[in-house]
Design a protein around this motif. Structure first.
Motif, PDB file in Angstrom:
ATOM      1  N   ALA A   1       0.733  -0.430  -0.208  1.00 16.21           N
ATOM      2  CA  ALA A   1      -0.015  -0.220   0.119  1.00 16.21           C
ATOM      3  C   ALA A   1       0.809   0.974  -0.243  1.00 16.21           C
ATOM      4  O   ALA A   1       0.730   2.034  -0.871  1.00 16.21           O
ATOM      5  N   GLU A   2       2.280   0.838   0.278  1.00 22.16           N
ATOM      6  CA  GLU A   2       2.829   2.540   0.578  1.00 22.16           C
ATOM      7  C   GLU A   2       3.776   2.875  -0.073  1.00 22.16           C
ATOM      8  O   GLU A   2       3.464   3.920  -1.324  1.00 22.16           O
ATOM      9  N   ILE A   3       3.859   1.814  -1.153  1.00 23.37           N
ATOM     10  CA  ILE A   3       4.674   2.240  -2.162  1.00 23.37           C
ATOM     11  C   ILE A   3       2.873   2.587  -3.824  1.00 23.37           C
ATOM     12  O   ILE A   3       3.957   3.606  -4.308  1.00 23.37           O
ATOM     13  N   PHE A   4       2.334   1.865  -2.991  1.00 24.51           N
ATOM     14  CA  PHE A   4       1.464   2.620  -3.949  1.00 24.51           C
ATOM     15  C   PHE A   4       0.914   4.314  -3.595  1.00 24.51           C
ATOM     16  O   PHE A   4       0.073   5.291  -3.858  1.00 24.51           O
ATOM     17  N   ARG A   5       0.928   4.359  -2.476  1.00 25.98           N
ATOM     18  CA  ARG A   5       0.917   5.820  -1.926  1.00 25.98           C
ATOM     19  C   ARG A   5      -0.813   5.323  -1.403  1.00 25.98           C
ATOM     20  O   ARG A   5      -1.230   6.275  -1.186  1.00 25.98           O
ATOM     21  N   GLY A   6      -0.965   4.300  -1.414  1.00 25.17           N
ATOM     22  CA  GLY A   6      -2.167   3.865  -0.615  1.00 25.17           C
ATOM     23  C   GLY A   6      -2.076   4.087   1.158  1.00 25.17           C
ATOM     24  O   GLY A   6      -1.239   4.750   1.827  1.00 25.17           O
TER      25      GLY A   6
ATOM     26  N   ILE B   1      -8.211  -2.172   5.000  1.00 21.83           N
ATOM     27  CA  ILE B   1      -8.913  -1.833   4.382  1.00 21.83           C
ATOM     28  C   ILE B   1      -8.731  -0.752   3.859  1.00 21.83           C
ATOM     29  O   ILE B   1      -7.908   0.087   4.406  1.00 21.83           O
ATOM     30  N   ILE B   2      -8.057  -0.131   2.003  1.00 24.60           N
ATOM     31  CA  ILE B   2      -7.045   0.161   2.078  1.00 24.60           C
ATOM     32  C   ILE B   2      -7.630   1.009   0.892  1.00 24.60           C
ATOM     33  O   ILE B   2      -8.230   0.695   0.239  1.00 24.60           O
ATOM     34  N   GLU B   3      -7.247   2.822   0.956  1.00 26.27           N
ATOM     35  CA  GLU B   3      -7.256   3.429  -0.042  1.00 26.27           C
ATOM     36  C   GLU B   3      -6.583   3.734  -0.865  1.00 26.27           C
ATOM     37  O   GLU B   3      -5.574   3.993  -0.255  1.00 26.27           O
ATOM     38  N   ILE B   4      -7.248   3.536  -2.259  1.00 21.02           N
ATOM     39  CA  ILE B   4      -5.208   3.944  -2.998  1.00 21.02           C
ATOM     40  C   ILE B   4      -6.419   5.016  -4.273  1.00 21.02           C
ATOM     41  O   ILE B   4      -7.381   4.785  -4.703  1.00 21.02           O
ATOM     42  N   THR B   5      -5.493   6.569  -4.690  1.00 20.68           N
ATOM     43  CA  THR B   5      -6.217   7.107  -5.638  1.00 20.68           C
ATOM     44  C   THR B   5      -5.554   7.066  -6.938  1.00 20.68           C
ATOM     45  O   THR B   5      -4.046   6.875  -6.570  1.00 20.68           O
ATOM     46  N   GLY B   6      -5.373   7.926  -8.137  1.00 20.79           N
ATOM     47  CA  GLY B   6      -4.910   8.169  -8.759  1.00 20.79           C
ATOM     48  C   GLY B   6      -5.279   7.083 -10.533  1.00 20.79           C
ATOM     49  O   GLY B   6      -6.451   7.768 -10.511  1.00 20.79           O
ATOM     50  N   THR B   7      -4.493   7.219 -11.387  1.00 21.32           N
ATOM     51  CA  THR B   7      -4.802   6.823 -12.298  1.00 21.32           C
ATOM     52  C   THR B   7      -5.535   5.131 -12.831  1.00 21.32           C
ATOM     53  O   THR B   7      -5.502   4.498 -11.561  1.00 21.32           O
ATOM     54  N   THR B   8      -6.174   4.633 -13.619  1.00 23.83           N
ATOM     55  CA  THR B   8      -7.646   3.612 -13.845  1.00 23.83           C
ATOM     56  C   THR B   8      -6.380   3.049 -14.226  1.00 23.83           C
ATOM     57  O   THR B   8      -6.009   1.668 -12.853  1.00 23.83           O
TER      58      THR B   8
ATOM     59  N   LYS C   1      -3.159   2.659 -12.680  1.00 22.75           N
ATOM     60  CA  LYS C   1      -2.347   2.547 -11.367  1.00 22.75           C
ATOM     61  C   LYS C   1      -3.612   1.514 -10.025  1.00 22.75           C
ATOM     62  O   LYS C   1      -2.877   0.410  -9.989  1.00 22.75           O
ATOM     63  N   ILE C   2      -4.818   1.882 -10.302  1.00 25.85           N
ATOM     64  CA  ILE C   2      -5.339   0.910  -9.750  1.00 25.85           C
ATOM     65  C   ILE C   2      -5.815   0.360 -10.289  1.00 25.85           C
ATOM     66  O   ILE C   2      -5.533  -1.441  -8.999  1.00 25.85           O
ATOM     67  N   ALA C   3      -5.411  -0.612 -10.622  1.00 33.60           N
ATOM     68  CA  ALA C   3      -5.450  -1.929 -11.695  1.00 33.60           C
ATOM     69  C   ALA C   3      -4.554  -3.074 -11.698  1.00 33.60           C
ATOM     70  O   ALA C   3      -4.732  -3.652 -10.941  1.00 33.60           O
ATOM     71  N   ALA C   4      -3.199  -1.783 -11.673  1.00 32.51           N
ATOM     72  CA  ALA C   4      -1.628  -2.228 -10.933  1.00 32.51           C
ATOM     73  C   ALA C   4      -1.351  -3.187  -9.427  1.00 32.51           C
ATOM     74  O   ALA C   4      -1.490  -4.128  -9.295  1.00 32.51           O
ATOM     75  N   PHE C   5      -2.383  -2.328  -8.233  1.00 32.92           N
ATOM     76  CA  PHE C   5      -2.887  -2.403  -7.045  1.00 32.92           C
ATOM     77  C   PHE C   5      -3.225  -2.919  -6.684  1.00 32.92           C
ATOM     78  O   PHE C   5      -2.988  -4.365  -5.884  1.00 32.92           O
ATOM     79  N   GLU C   6      -4.640  -3.639  -7.663  1.00 31.70           N
ATOM     80  CA  GLU C   6      -5.553  -4.625  -7.410  1.00 31.70           C
ATOM     81  C   GLU C   6      -4.576  -5.745  -7.982  1.00 31.70           C
ATOM     82  O   GLU C   6      -5.315  -6.707  -6.980  1.00 31.70           O
ATOM     83  N   ALA C   7      -4.149  -5.961  -9.213  1.00 32.05           N
ATOM     84  CA  ALA C   7      -2.792  -7.462  -9.021  1.00 32.05           C
ATOM     85  C   ALA C   7      -2.627  -8.029  -8.326  1.00 32.05           C
ATOM     86  O   ALA C   7      -2.394  -8.983  -8.021  1.00 32.05           O
ATOM     87  N   MET C   8      -1.499  -6.946  -7.175  1.00 37.30           N
ATOM     88  CA  MET C   8      -0.875  -7.135  -6.158  1.00 37.30           C
ATOM     89  C   MET C   8      -1.575  -7.931  -5.364  1.00 37.30           C
ATOM     90  O   MET C   8      -1.050  -8.730  -4.345  1.00 37.30           O
ATOM     91  N   VAL C   9      -2.727  -7.411  -4.583  1.00 37.38           N
ATOM     92  CA  VAL C   9      -3.577  -7.861  -3.564  1.00 37.38           C
ATOM     93  C   VAL C   9      -4.100  -8.736  -3.720  1.00 37.38           C
ATOM     94  O   VAL C   9      -4.802  -9.548  -2.799  1.00 37.38           O
ATOM     95  N   ARG C  10      -4.610  -9.290  -5.329  1.00 36.28           N
ATOM     96  CA  ARG C  10      -5.227  -9.954  -5.005  1.00 36.28           C
ATOM     97  C   ARG C  10      -5.428 -11.527  -4.821  1.00 36.28           C
ATOM     98  O   ARG C  10      -5.716 -12.656  -3.452  1.00 36.28           O
ATOM     99  N   PRO C  11      -4.152 -11.814  -4.799  1.00 39.64           N
ATOM    100  CA  PRO C  11      -3.322 -13.020  -3.941  1.00 39.64           C
ATOM    101  C   PRO C  11      -3.522 -12.817  -2.280  1.00 39.64           C
ATOM    102  O   PRO C  11      -3.345 -14.782  -1.759  1.00 39.64           O
ATOM    103  N   PHE C  12      -3.714 -12.126  -1.567  1.00 40.69           N
ATOM    104  CA  PHE C  12      -3.925 -12.116  -0.610  1.00 40.69           C
ATOM    105  C   PHE C  12      -5.801 -12.555   0.042  1.00 40.69           C
ATOM    106  O   PHE C  12      -5.380 -12.866   1.507  1.00 40.69           O
TER     107      PHE C  12
END
Lengths: 185, 558
Positions: A129-134, A145-152, A154-165
């Motif tokens: 989350a920190e890397i993504f400035r979440g 619960i993590i809050e992220i703002t950014g481009t579409t 970036k959010i898709a990339a974050f989603e890919a990262m956290v999905r395995p959790f």
């Protein structure tokens, strides 16, 4: 009389041949509308009846209380954008439409992710989350619960990262966009 | 004054002379106001009849038609006329009553979401939320209906708001910041169009209903005859260019002439004016006019390049643009002899494929002959309305309209039951003209109840029923494309149209002999009051020529 002329079944190729002008990219349309009841219904109805698909849609107030802004994204690979904007212009309550150029636009989206996390995983998630400035906005025994703002993207990339959790829930607002520089969007 | 009284003032200020409608609970206040409102009201028998009458009035006169209905079923009965007016760009204002505001959204008695139901088929609509906004909404509705690309506008007024007292001050301006139709046309584009026309070897002018709507018939004629341009009109454009004329190719499209369709097919330049490249015109889109470049003149930018990409798009009103185009074109002084080869090609088609049919040898009335007889009996000078189907196409083919606003039919939506109430509206709008309705025996039954309205109000329409006992066009398609398996097209023997006419206070006549038909028609026309003529025609006759749906023009049959 309805088509086809004969009872011969239509082939899929014939149906596909009915396509027309496509730009092949995502378009962000920024639309100023009069703040009146039913305007959103008119826009949504227009899209439905002309067979256009809305990918994301946000509506909110502007600096002028008489006017609202609708930001919607449409897939230019599927729809003739020129026809979409012309049809939107015919709505009496639509004041102005900008088809925003990606290079001259700042676009942002807000997303909330609820991810399952027990003790061990929590630290790793917070690092990502920190890397993504979440921001971690809520922690419980078994989830964060993590809050992220950014481009579409970036959010898709974050989603890919956290999905395995174990992604319990995700909510996204859809993009809002503003043009760069001094001029109005 | 009460808001409804202000509504009457607004209507008068807009020049409204007549309203077609039917009262009910939710528009009781409106009907109270109309008693002393100074506007003629014609009580129809069904709201759909009222809506189509308002359309017929608007199409024949060029003024805005007005129809009233109550909430719920009254409003839903208007949906077909509203949609019809949308498809054919007819200026009509619909005023509907709505349940009281406290009942909105509660499924109250006779409540329907009129705004929601009609939203996809209106140019715009107003849901009144407070009484003071009513006068402005009425004026904006008229402004929207008649300007730009004309169309239907609906104003829905809850019953309690229409009764409320307001401070009425005449409205002199409209505030519609999101509505600025462009009518003038871009001068550079117009010049480019003139150049393209001057250098083209095989041009065709393709004019539609937009020319009629813009009252641009004279401008069209001057432009077309400024050179030897071949001209064809759509179903909606008939009368915009006076037929017959040496440069007139006839109607184009599915049941158009071969000369018109083949000319479109081989053209190198097509100049579309107020037409929208409907599928009934283009046939198979990918093979439509494959050699042509396109100039597209239309007041609605969304029509340009919607179906066929335009090389020279011109957004503007036909009247303004054609006048400017004529000036630009004259300045070039193109050589008219460049079109010699093109005209000899067209003349070849004309003489080889005239519009024709095999006439009967005895007394049998062929449907095509019925229209020719009507043309003769009326001297070509009637306003003619129709429904949709074979009779409509034969009328379009064989009744040659010398002027615009003489041909009133349902083109885009193809509404059965349009013709009779539309004739009623046209006759109210044009009391000095002969108004004839050509109807099918199937379609006339969809709004025959308005005959009573005609009788009650001395509206002397002449209804000519082309009676073949079939839903003829559907039967034709079943014969040609569905192996002649007739399904639900035989209308049987009833009703007796002569008795039906008499029951409604009209005169009924029945004609079965071709040899006296013209004289019989003249007698029917000379008869006072509304007249219904049951004309027994050949049962199974097909409308030809025809481009089968989804085929290119050169595949015309018949």
């Amino acid at each position: 009389m309805g088509e086809p002329a004969t009872k011969q079944p239509l082939s899929l190729e014939e149906l596909e041949a009915a396509a027309s002008l496509r730009t092949g990219r995502k378009h962000v349309l920024s639309i100023l509308v009069e703040n009146k009841t039913g305007v959103l219904t008119r826009i949504a109805g227009l899209f439905a009846r002309r067979g256009f698909n809305i990918d994301t849609l946000t509506v909110g107030p502007t600096e002028d209380e008489q006017v609202s802004r609708v930001t919607l994204t449409v897939d230019g690979a599927l729809h003739p954008i020129d026809q979409v904007t012309k049809q939107l212009h015919k709505l009496i309550n639509v004041l102005k439409i900008r088809d925003l150029e990606p290079a001259d636009t700042v676009a942002r989206e807000l997303a909330l992710f609820k991810v399952s996390a027990d003790g061990v995983q929590r630290g790793e998630l917070m690092q990502i989350a920190e890397i993504f400035r979440g921001k971690v906005v809520d922690v419980s025994k078994r989830a964060v619960i993590i809050e992220i703002t950014g481009t579409t993207d970036k959010i898709a990339a974050f989603e890919a990262m956290v999905r395995p959790f174990g992604l319990i829930e995700m909510m996204r607002t859809g993009e809002i966009a503003i043009s760069r520089g001094r001029g109005e969007t | 004054m009460r808001a409804v009284d202000a509504v009457m003032e607004c209507l008068k200020a807009e020049g409204v002379e007549v309203v077609f409608g039917l009262p009910g609970g939710a528009n009781l206040p409106t009907y109270d106001a109309i008693v002393s409102g100074g506007i003629r009201h014609i009580l129809v028998r069904h709201e759909a009849g009222g809506g189509h009458a308002a359309e017929g009035y608007a199409k024949a006169t060029g003024k805005v038609g007005v129809a009233f209905a109550t909430s719920g079923p009254g409003a839903t009965n208007l949906v077909t006329p509203i949609c019809d007016a949308m498809m054919d760009s007819v200026p009509v204002v619909f005023l509907t009553g709505q349940v009281r505001t406290e009942l909105l959204g509660t499924d109250g008695f006779q409540e329907a979401d009129t705004i929601g139901i009609s939203m996809p088929v209106v140019k715009h609509s107003f849901m009144i939320q407070s009484p003071p906004e009513i006068p402005r909404a009425i004026h904006e509705a008229f402004h929207l209906a008649r300007t730009g690309r004309p169309g239907p506008v609906l104003v829905d007024i809850p019953q309690d708001l229409s009764r409320a007292e307001i401070q009425y001050e005449p409205v002199t301006d409209v505030r519609l910041p999101g509505y600025q139709p462009r009518v003038e046309g871009n001068q550079k584009q117009i010049r480019q169009a003139a150049k393209a026309l001057a250098s083209s070897q095989r041009p065709v002018i393709y004019a539609g209903g937009g020319v009629v709507n813009a009252n641009a018939s004279q401008e069209l004629t001057e432009f077309v005859t400024s050179d030897r341009f071949p001209i064809t009109c759509t179903l909606m454009g008939l009368g915009a260019f006076a037929a017959p004329h040496p440069q007139w190719l006839g109607m184009l499209g599915m049941h158009g002439t071969r000369a018109a369709n083949y000319a479109m097919d081989e053209a190198d330049l097509i100049c579309a004016v107020g037409a929208r490249f409907d599928d009934r015109i283009t046939g198979k889109l990918s093979e439509f006019a494959p050699r042509a470049k396109f100039i597209h003149i239309d007041v609605d930018p969304a029509e340009i390049s919607k179906n066929v990409p335009a090389h020279i798009p011109i957004v503007g009103d036909a009247k303004h643009v054609l006048a400017k185009l004529l000036i630009e074109y004259r300045a070039i002084a193109a050589d008219p002899t460049r079109l010699d080869a093109w005209w000899s090609r067209i003349e070849g088609w004309r003489s080889k494929y005239p519009l024709t049919y095999e006439d009967s040898a005895d007394s049998e009335i062929k449907p095509q002959y019925m229209i020719q007889a009507l043309y003769e009996a009326t001297g070509g000078e009637a306003i003619v309305t129709s429904d949709v189907g074979q009779h409509q196409m034969w009328t379009a083919q064989y009744y040659h309209f010398p002027k615009p606003r003489r041909w009133v039919n349902s083109g885009g939506l193809g509404t059965m039951g349009f013709g009779l109430p539309a004739a009623m509206g046209a006759a109210v709008g044009c009391p000095d003209q002969l108004v004839c309705c050509v109807a099918g025996d199937g379609s006339v039954q969809m709004n025959a109840q308005e005959l009573a309205t005609c009788s009650e109000n001395d509206i002397p329409i002449k209804v000519f029923i082309m009676n073949n006992g079939y839903l003829g066009m559907v039967r034709q398609w079943q014969e040609l494309f569905w192996d002649r398996r007739y399904s639900a097209v035989d209308m049987g023997r009833f009703p007796d149209f002569v008795k039906l006419a008499e029951a409604h206070g009209a005169t009924g006549m029945r004609f079965e002999d071709k040899r006296t038909l013209v004289e019989d028609f003249k007698r029917a026309i000379a008869t006072e009051g509304p007249v219904v003529v049951d004309v027994r025609v050949t049962r199974e006759e097909n409308t030809y020529p025809m481009i089968p749906a989804g085929q290119p023009a050169r595949e015309m049959v018949g």
